[in-house]
Motif scaffolding. Structure first.
Motif, PDB file in Angstrom:
ATOM      1  N   HIS A  10       0.835  -1.203   0.000  1.00 29.21           N
ATOM      2  CA  HIS A  10       0.000   0.000   0.000  1.00 29.21           C
ATOM      3  C   HIS A  10       0.873   1.258   0.000  1.00 29.21           C
ATOM      4  N   GLY A  13       3.102   1.656  -3.304  1.00 31.24           N
ATOM      5  CA  GLY A  13       2.249   2.070  -4.416  1.00 31.24           C
ATOM      6  C   GLY A  13       1.807   3.522  -4.283  1.00 31.24           C
ATOM      7  N   PHE A  14       1.409   3.898  -3.088  1.00 26.57           N
ATOM      8  CA  PHE A  14       0.972   5.269  -2.849  1.00 26.57           C
ATOM      9  C   PHE A  14       2.080   6.262  -3.160  1.00 26.57           C
ATOM     10  N   ILE A  17       3.188   6.265  -7.176  1.00 26.37           N
ATOM     11  CA  ILE A  17       2.201   6.924  -8.032  1.00 26.37           C
ATOM     12  C   ILE A  17       2.121   8.413  -7.693  1.00 26.37           C
ATOM     13  N   GLY A  18       2.147   8.727  -6.407  1.00 20.02           N
ATOM     14  CA  GLY A  18       2.094  10.128  -5.985  1.00 20.02           C
ATOM     15  C   GLY A  18       3.271  10.932  -6.495  1.00 20.02           C
ATOM     16  N   TYR A 118      -2.483  16.101  -2.296  1.00 21.01           N
ATOM     17  CA  TYR A 118      -2.295  14.787  -1.697  1.00 21.01           C
ATOM     18  C   TYR A 118      -3.505  14.330  -0.895  1.00 21.01           C
ATOM     19  N   TYR A 121      -5.702  12.982  -3.546  1.00 23.65           N
ATOM     20  CA  TYR A 121      -5.040  11.775  -4.030  1.00 23.65           C
ATOM     21  C   TYR A 121      -5.153  10.638  -3.010  1.00 23.65           C
ATOM     22  N   ALA A 122      -4.917  10.930  -1.722  1.00 24.68           N
ATOM     23  CA  ALA A 122      -4.995   9.900  -0.680  1.00 24.68           C
ATOM     24  C   ALA A 122      -6.397   9.327  -0.574  1.00 24.68           C
ATOM     25  N   TYR A 125      -6.809   7.145  -3.749  1.00 25.15           N
ATOM     26  CA  TYR A 125      -5.922   5.982  -3.720  1.00 25.15           C
ATOM     27  C   TYR A 125      -6.389   4.966  -2.673  1.00 25.15           C
ATOM     28  N   ASN A 126      -6.680   5.438  -1.465  1.00 25.02           N
ATOM     29  CA  ASN A 126      -7.073   4.512  -0.400  1.00 25.02           C
ATOM     30  C   ASN A 126      -8.405   3.831  -0.708  1.00 25.02           C
ATOM     31  N   ALA A 128      -9.594   3.231  -3.725  1.00 22.17           N
ATOM     32  CA  ALA A 128      -9.309   2.269  -4.790  1.00 22.17           C
ATOM     33  C   ALA A 128      -8.540   1.065  -4.250  1.00 22.17           C
ATOM     34  N   TYR A 129      -7.568   1.319  -3.386  1.00 20.36           N
ATOM     35  CA  TYR A 129      -6.773   0.232  -2.830  1.00 20.36           C
ATOM     36  C   TYR A 129      -7.664  -0.743  -2.062  1.00 20.36           C
TER      37      TYR A 129
END
Length: 148
Positions: A10, A13-14, A17-18, A118, A121-122, A125-126, A128-129
């Motif tokens: 996690h 990847g975060f 990509i970030g 961010y 984005y967070a 991302y979270n 989706a993860y």
């Protein structure tokens, strides 16, 4: 709860990509060289990676303690992102001002913009993860409307 390996996947990847999104975008928006934004992004990424692991572990433990489950509602996801970025802002402000030779006010404005990026984005991302890698052994009660 997630395994250590899952938390590492996690986090890596975060951060990757970030960083790939941040450096060129920040260079364009703030008018600094790509290598400057890349270095800031890389150092920030290393610090954030450690904070990400520790913060998410603490957040999950708090979720279990106070809610008895790991399911995150949309409001909890927003709170999660805000608290995460707030902690990073406190660390990054002085270092960004020093490295770019700008005032603390200018660094604060820049950091707020970066934190906003961010934070969104967070959240994405979270979410989706969690959809791609559901929490192991999650029960239907834990997932309700939050798991695939």
């Amino acid at each position: 709860m997630r395994t250590t390996g899952d938390r590492i996947r996690h986090t890596v990847g975060f951060e990757l990509i970030g960083l790939l999104a941040f450096a060129p975008l920040a260079s364009w928006v703030f008018g600094f060289a790509l290598h400057q934004m890349g270095l800031i992004g890389a150092v920030a990424s290393l610090i954030a990676a450690v904070w990400n692991y520790v913060y998410n572990l603490m957040f999950d433990k708090a979720m279990l303690r106070f809610r008895g489950q790991l399911r995150k509602t949309p409001a909890i996801r927003v709170l999660h992102a805000i608290l995460f970025e707030g902690g990073l802002l406190l660390v990054f402000l002085p270092s960004v001002a020093w490295y770019l030779d700008i005032s603390l006010i200018d660094a604060f404005i820049m950091d707020i913009a970066v934190a906003g990026f961010y934070m969104v984005y967070a959240l994405i991302y979270n979410w989706a993860y969690d959809a791609i890698f559901p929490i192991p052994n999650a029960t239907p009660r834990d997932c309700a409307a939050d798991c695939p």
